[in-house]
Design a protein around this motif. Structure first.
Motif, PDB file in Angstrom:
ATOM      1  N   LEU A 264       0.827  -1.212   0.000  1.00 50.47           N
ATOM      2  CA  LEU A 264       0.000   0.000   0.000  1.00 50.47           C
ATOM      3  C   LEU A 264       0.860   1.259   0.000  1.00 50.47           C
ATOM      4  O   LEU A 264       0.583   2.224  -0.727  1.00 50.47           O
ATOM      5  CB  LEU A 264      -0.914   0.002   1.223  1.00 50.47           C
ATOM      6  N   ARG A 265       1.892   1.278   0.829  1.00 53.83           N
ATOM      7  CA  ARG A 265       2.769   2.461   0.870  1.00 53.83           C
ATOM      8  C   ARG A 265       3.420   2.698  -0.493  1.00 53.83           C
ATOM      9  O   ARG A 265       3.549   3.852  -0.939  1.00 53.83           O
ATOM     10  CB  ARG A 265       3.840   2.273   1.948  1.00 53.83           C
ATOM     11  N   SER A 266       3.805   1.609  -1.134  1.00 54.08           N
ATOM     12  CA  SER A 266       4.411   1.746  -2.462  1.00 54.08           C
ATOM     13  C   SER A 266       3.398   2.249  -3.481  1.00 54.08           C
ATOM     14  O   SER A 266       3.727   3.088  -4.333  1.00 54.08           O
ATOM     15  CB  SER A 266       4.975   0.399  -2.898  1.00 54.08           C
ATOM     16  N   PHE A 267       2.163   1.761  -3.387  1.00 54.22           N
ATOM     17  CA  PHE A 267       1.122   2.167  -4.349  1.00 54.22           C
ATOM     18  C   PHE A 267       0.920   3.680  -4.359  1.00 54.22           C
ATOM     19  O   PHE A 267       0.651   4.271  -5.406  1.00 54.22           O
ATOM     20  CB  PHE A 267      -0.204   1.498  -3.989  1.00 54.22           C
ATOM     21  N   LEU A 268       1.027   4.308  -3.186  1.00 53.31           N
ATOM     22  CA  LEU A 268       0.757   5.746  -3.096  1.00 53.31           C
ATOM     23  C   LEU A 268       1.746   6.572  -3.909  1.00 53.31           C
ATOM     24  O   LEU A 268       1.483   7.747  -4.182  1.00 53.31           O
ATOM     25  CB  LEU A 268       0.773   6.189  -1.626  1.00 53.31           C
ATOM     26  N   ARG A 269       2.861   5.958  -4.309  1.00 49.63           N
ATOM     27  CA  ARG A 269       3.845   6.656  -5.151  1.00 49.63           C
ATOM     28  C   ARG A 269       3.632   6.365  -6.635  1.00 49.63           C
ATOM     29  O   ARG A 269       4.441   6.756  -7.469  1.00 49.63           O
ATOM     30  CB  ARG A 269       5.258   6.258  -4.716  1.00 49.63           C
ATOM     31  N   HIS A 270       2.537   5.652  -6.945  1.00 48.03           N
ATOM     32  CA  HIS A 270       2.258   5.287  -8.342  1.00 48.03           C
ATOM     33  C   HIS A 270       0.983   5.947  -8.880  1.00 48.03           C
ATOM     34  O   HIS A 270       0.379   5.444  -9.824  1.00 48.03           O
ATOM     35  CB  HIS A 270       2.161   3.765  -8.471  1.00 48.03           C
ATOM     36  N   ASP A 271       0.576   7.059  -8.264  1.00 49.09           N
ATOM     37  CA  ASP A 271      -0.562   7.840  -8.754  1.00 49.09           C
ATOM     38  C   ASP A 271      -1.824   6.985  -8.953  1.00 49.09           C
ATOM     39  O   ASP A 271      -2.430   6.979 -10.034  1.00 49.09           O
ATOM     40  CB  ASP A 271      -0.171   8.522 -10.070  1.00 49.09           C
ATOM     41  N   PRO A 272      -2.281   6.218  -7.925  1.00 48.94           N
ATOM     42  CA  PRO A 272      -3.454   5.354  -8.110  1.00 48.94           C
ATOM     43  C   PRO A 272      -4.773   6.121  -7.993  1.00 48.94           C
ATOM     44  O   PRO A 272      -4.858   7.136  -7.300  1.00 48.94           O
ATOM     45  CB  PRO A 272      -3.322   4.354  -6.953  1.00 48.94           C
ATOM     46  N   ASP A 273      -5.768   5.646  -8.690  1.00 45.69           N
ATOM     47  CA  ASP A 273      -7.144   6.122  -8.488  1.00 45.69           C
ATOM     48  C   ASP A 273      -7.889   5.172  -7.558  1.00 45.69           C
ATOM     49  O   ASP A 273      -8.652   5.605  -6.689  1.00 45.69           O
ATOM     50  CB  ASP A 273      -7.883   6.207  -9.831  1.00 45.69           C
ATOM     51  N   VAL A 274      -7.692   3.862  -7.779  1.00 45.65           N
ATOM     52  CA  VAL A 274      -8.370   2.835  -6.980  1.00 45.65           C
ATOM     53  C   VAL A 274      -7.322   1.843  -6.482  1.00 45.65           C
ATOM     54  O   VAL A 274      -6.451   1.409  -7.240  1.00 45.65           O
ATOM     55  CB  VAL A 274      -9.441   2.082  -7.815  1.00 45.65           C
ATOM     56  N   ILE A 275      -7.428   1.512  -5.195  1.00 49.86           N
ATOM     57  CA  ILE A 275      -6.523   0.537  -4.586  1.00 49.86           C
ATOM     58  C   ILE A 275      -7.363  -0.572  -3.968  1.00 49.86           C
ATOM     59  O   ILE A 275      -8.328  -0.314  -3.235  1.00 49.86           O
ATOM     60  CB  ILE A 275      -5.663   1.180  -3.477  1.00 49.86           C
ATOM     61  N   LEU A 276      -7.005  -1.813  -4.272  1.00 45.06           N
ATOM     62  CA  LEU A 276      -7.652  -2.952  -3.622  1.00 45.06           C
ATOM     63  C   LEU A 276      -6.642  -3.623  -2.698  1.00 45.06           C
ATOM     64  O   LEU A 276      -5.541  -3.970  -3.133  1.00 45.06           O
ATOM     65  CB  LEU A 276      -8.169  -3.969  -4.643  1.00 45.06           C
ATOM     66  N   VAL A 277      -7.027  -3.788  -1.436  1.00 49.40           N
ATOM     67  CA  VAL A 277      -6.210  -4.501  -0.458  1.00 49.40           C
ATOM     68  C   VAL A 277      -6.922  -5.821  -0.177  1.00 49.40           C
ATOM     69  O   VAL A 277      -8.058  -5.832   0.292  1.00 49.40           O
ATOM     70  CB  VAL A 277      -6.076  -3.699   0.852  1.00 49.40           C
ATOM     71  N   GLY A 278      -6.247  -6.930  -0.468  1.00 50.73           N
ATOM     72  CA  GLY A 278      -6.904  -8.231  -0.327  1.00 50.73           C
ATOM     73  C   GLY A 278      -7.536  -8.446   1.019  1.00 50.73           C
ATOM     74  O   GLY A 278      -8.628  -9.009   1.120  1.00 50.73           O
ATOM     75  N   GLU A 279      -6.892  -7.998   2.100  1.00 55.53           N
ATOM     76  CA  GLU A 279      -7.446  -8.187   3.436  1.00 55.53           C
ATOM     77  C   GLU A 279      -6.778  -7.219   4.405  1.00 55.53           C
ATOM     78  O   GLU A 279      -5.559  -7.026   4.365  1.00 55.53           O
ATOM     79  CB  GLU A 279      -7.209  -9.621   3.913  1.00 55.53           C
ATOM     80  N   ILE A 280      -7.573  -6.595   5.265  1.00 53.79           N
ATOM     81  CA  ILE A 280      -7.032  -5.775   6.350  1.00 53.79           C
ATOM     82  C   ILE A 280      -6.888  -6.687   7.565  1.00 53.79           C
ATOM     83  O   ILE A 280      -7.882  -7.110   8.161  1.00 53.79           O
ATOM     84  CB  ILE A 280      -7.948  -4.572   6.663  1.00 53.79           C
ATOM     85  N   ARG A 281      -5.631  -7.007   7.917  1.00 55.55           N
ATOM     86  CA  ARG A 281      -5.374  -7.952   9.006  1.00 55.55           C
ATOM     87  C   ARG A 281      -4.848  -7.281  10.266  1.00 55.55           C
ATOM     88  O   ARG A 281      -4.942  -7.846  11.358  1.00 55.55           O
ATOM     89  CB  ARG A 281      -4.333  -8.993   8.547  1.00 55.55           C
ATOM     90  N   ASP A 282      -4.237  -6.101  10.125  1.00 58.78           N
ATOM     91  CA  ASP A 282      -3.570  -5.493  11.272  1.00 58.78           C
ATOM     92  C   ASP A 282      -3.677  -3.981  11.197  1.00 58.78           C
ATOM     93  O   ASP A 282      -4.185  -3.407  10.225  1.00 58.78           O
ATOM     94  CB  ASP A 282      -2.106  -5.922  11.316  1.00 58.78           C
ATOM     95  N   PHE A 283      -3.168  -3.335  12.244  1.00 61.49           N
ATOM     96  CA  PHE A 283      -3.273  -1.875  12.324  1.00 61.49           C
ATOM     97  C   PHE A 283      -2.508  -1.193  11.201  1.00 61.49           C
ATOM     98  O   PHE A 283      -2.991  -0.218  10.629  1.00 61.49           O
ATOM     99  CB  PHE A 283      -2.754  -1.386  13.679  1.00 61.49           C
ATOM    100  N   ASP A 284      -1.290  -1.683  10.889  1.00 56.69           N
ATOM    101  CA  ASP A 284      -0.478  -1.023   9.854  1.00 56.69           C
ATOM    102  C   ASP A 284      -1.215  -0.945   8.528  1.00 56.69           C
ATOM    103  O   ASP A 284      -1.256   0.110   7.881  1.00 56.69           O
ATOM    104  CB  ASP A 284       0.847  -1.772   9.666  1.00 56.69           C
ATOM    105  N   THR A 285      -1.809  -2.076   8.118  1.00 54.60           N
ATOM    106  CA  THR A 285      -2.547  -2.102   6.853  1.00 54.60           C
ATOM    107  C   THR A 285      -3.758  -1.188   6.917  1.00 54.60           C
ATOM    108  O   THR A 285      -4.037  -0.409   5.992  1.00 54.60           O
ATOM    109  CB  THR A 285      -2.979  -3.536   6.511  1.00 54.60           C
ATOM    110  N   ALA A 286      -4.522  -1.274   8.021  1.00 57.65           N
ATOM    111  CA  ALA A 286      -5.724  -0.447   8.174  1.00 57.65           C
ATOM    112  C   ALA A 286      -5.373   1.036   8.189  1.00 57.65           C
ATOM    113  O   ALA A 286      -6.067   1.864   7.568  1.00 57.65           O
ATOM    114  CB  ALA A 286      -6.455  -0.836   9.458  1.00 57.65           C
ATOM    115  N   ASP A 287      -4.282   1.386   8.870  1.00 53.41           N
ATOM    116  CA  ASP A 287      -3.896   2.795   8.991  1.00 53.41           C
ATOM    117  C   ASP A 287      -3.537   3.376   7.632  1.00 53.41           C
ATOM    118  O   ASP A 287      -3.977   4.479   7.270  1.00 53.41           O
ATOM    119  CB  ASP A 287      -2.710   2.907   9.955  1.00 53.41           C
TER     120      ASP A 287
END
Length: 536
Positions: free
Chosen positions: A351-374
């Motif tokens: 996810l952190r890497s995606f934010l440097r790739h100018d995304p419009d839509v991001i899909l995260v397969g699963e939110i498992r922990d605080f880091d991913t959710a944050d």
């Protein structure tokens, strides 16, 4: 298979209305051109295994179909049948659940073989119909070798037949399990485990397990430690079957589980999921927002990934920059950048890497922990649409879950647009389902008024559904859409009960379950566990 037997099976299929004469005529040339039997051509065209034709044959002759996983071989009677008889007329004496002796045969018109066997094991012994390929492992347990020349099967041919049958039955998983007397094969179809024929002899079953391990790149000499592998198997008449394979040692040998990765893209649309039309409309409204989060929740195996893939197919990949982080990537969607997480790359890292790739839509397969959710919540506040899943039982429970793993409630309320919770239930077979008046207890369960007519669907069973009464699965859905008032309640630490009461349009799982029962889409037995989850 003899041409006489094939003709009998095709005729039975015509009488059972599995297909019409026009289809038979149209496929004759195709079968010749591809060196297929006409029966195989029909099977592939209809998406039905050979079992369906033998069920039709049993139906036409008014005979039961032999459930080889539930009936037991009578070795005493089997040993009385001579090899000369078994070689020309494969048959097996079985005891059904009531202990009644029955003669399982593949051709009910074979009067010579039937009468000969009845003179030996008992005049008037009832008949049952069975697929000859399924009878072969039973014959191997008692018939002399010279009586099994035509039915013997090697692991290579067995695996090929298993995969073809699994594909036609729409199985999601294949299980091979070593037991005391052999190897048991089961398929998961429509979420339920079903036996695939009878118990395989130990030598044949172990050969099958070794064959799978070789193809999956696993060490066949290692049977005392778990292993993981994968394979792509070409069936020759369609796309190759891709599978993940896992093995684990058990008491009597090994257990293998094959997850079939092949999917049916034609069903991966939001309209085909089974959502009520008003929910589909509201979902599309949520997806039209330039930023925010839409969550799909439910236990493992509830169809969350299917729903998210359907949502991705709704989006215009040509005009939007869409990136996904998945574990694993189950379907490849053209125009979308899909990242396999695991090893050095986790969901939060991706996810952190995606934010440097100018995304419009991001899909995260699963939110498992605080880091991913944050990271997901912060991405939603900075102009990105985020899609993801959570393991919760209800839609409103997702709010509590995000809070429990450390997310700020005000941030959840500000970013989450909608939460969908779902389950999967089997659909009644459209070819044989019936209807009957609901009983007083069933009417009370469905909350139907005393003066209101109420009929519910019944699972009957036919060759098309292989006698189960069900074919395919459909989702049960509930949805919580966060407007300004609800977002404020979330920010102010409102409880799940308070949120559910404040959501006037909170469509619950129980509401959808009741609706689908009254429309005879599914049966009451399938949805009974969810009917208490209704609007209060």
């Amino acid at each position: 298979m003899s041409s006489l037997n094939e003709a009998a099976l095709i005729n039975a299929g015509l009488q059972a209305e599995l297909f019409d004469r026009d289809l038979v005529n149209r496929l004759r040339a195709h079968a010749r051109a591809n060196r297929l039997s006409l029966l195989d051509a029909l099977s592939r065209e209809l998406g039905l295994p050979h079992t369906a034709f033998y069920l039709a044959l049993a139906q036409v002759h008014g005979l039961p179909y032999a459930r080889l996983d539930q009936w037991t071989l009578d070795l005493g009677q089997a040993g009385r049948l001579p090899a000369t008889l078994l070689k020309r007329h494969p048959m097996v004496p079985l005891r059904n659940r009531d202990g009644e002796l029955q003669l399982a045969i593949s051709d009910p018109s074979d009067q010579l073989g039937i009468e000969t066997a009845r003179r030996i094991i008992g005049a008037g012994t009832p008949l049952a119909v069975a697929d000859p390929e399924a009878l072969a492992p039973l014959l191997a347990r008692f018939a002399p070798a010279d009586a099994r020349d035509g039915t013997a099967e090697e692991p290579v041919a067995l695996f090929d037949r298993l995969l073809r049958d699994a594909l036609l039955r729409r199985a999601s998983d294949i299980h091979a399990e070593s037991v005391k007397d052999g190897v048991r094969i089961r398929l998961r179809v429509d979420g339920r485990m079903i036996a695939w024929g009878s118990l395989l002899p130990k030598a044949l079953g172990d050969g099958l397990i070794s064959r799978i391990k070789v193809l999956a790149g696993m060490d066949i000499a290692e049977a005392r430690a778990p292993q993981d592998g994968s394979l792509v198997y070409p069936l020759g008449d369609g796309e190759p079957m891709e599978m993940r394979v896992a093995s684990v040692p058990i008491k009597f040998g090994e257990r293998l589980t094959l997850r079939v990765m092949k999917s049916d893209p034609g069903r991966q649309t939001v309209d085909a999921l089974g959502m009520p039309p008003f929910m589909v409309e509201r979902l599309r409204e949520a997806l039209s927002n330039p930023h925010g989060i839409v969550l799909v929740t439910g236990p493992t195996g509830s169809g969350k990934s299917t729903t998210l893939y359907a949502v991705l197919r709704e989006l215009d990949a040509d005009t939007l920059n869409i990136l996904t982080a998945e574990d694993p990537v189950e379907q490849v969607i053209p125009g979308i950048s899909q990242v396999q997480v695991g090893g050095k790359v986790g969901f939060a890292d991706a996810l952190r890497s995606f934010l440097r790739h100018d995304p419009d839509v991001i899909l995260v397969g699963e939110i498992r922990d605080f880091d991913t959710a944050d990271v997901a919540l912060k991405a939603a506040t900075t102009g990105h649409m985020v899609l993801s899943t959570l393991h919760t039982n209800t839609a409103v429970g997702a709010i509590t879950r995000l809070s429990d793993i450390g997310c700020e409630r005000f941030l959840v309320g500000a970013t989450v647009h909608g939460i969908i919770a779902q389950r999967l239930v089997r659909m009644l077979c459209p070819h044989c389902r019936g209807r009957r008046p609901a009983s007083a207890e069933e009417r009370a369960l469905l909350q139907v008024a005393p003066d209101e007519a109420c009929e519910i669907g019944v699972a009957n069973g036919c060759p098309r559904c292989l006698g189960s009464g069900y074919r395919g699965r459909i989702g049960l859905f509930e949805a919580l859409w966060l407007d300004g008032e609800l977002a404020e309640l979330v920010a102010n630490d409102a409880s799940e009960r308070e949120l559910a009461q404040a959501a006037g349009n909170y469509w619950r799982l129980g509401d959808d379950a009741r609706d689908k029962v009254l429309k005879a889409i599914t049966s009451l037995a399938e949805v009974r566990p969810y009917l208490h989850l209704r609007r209060q």
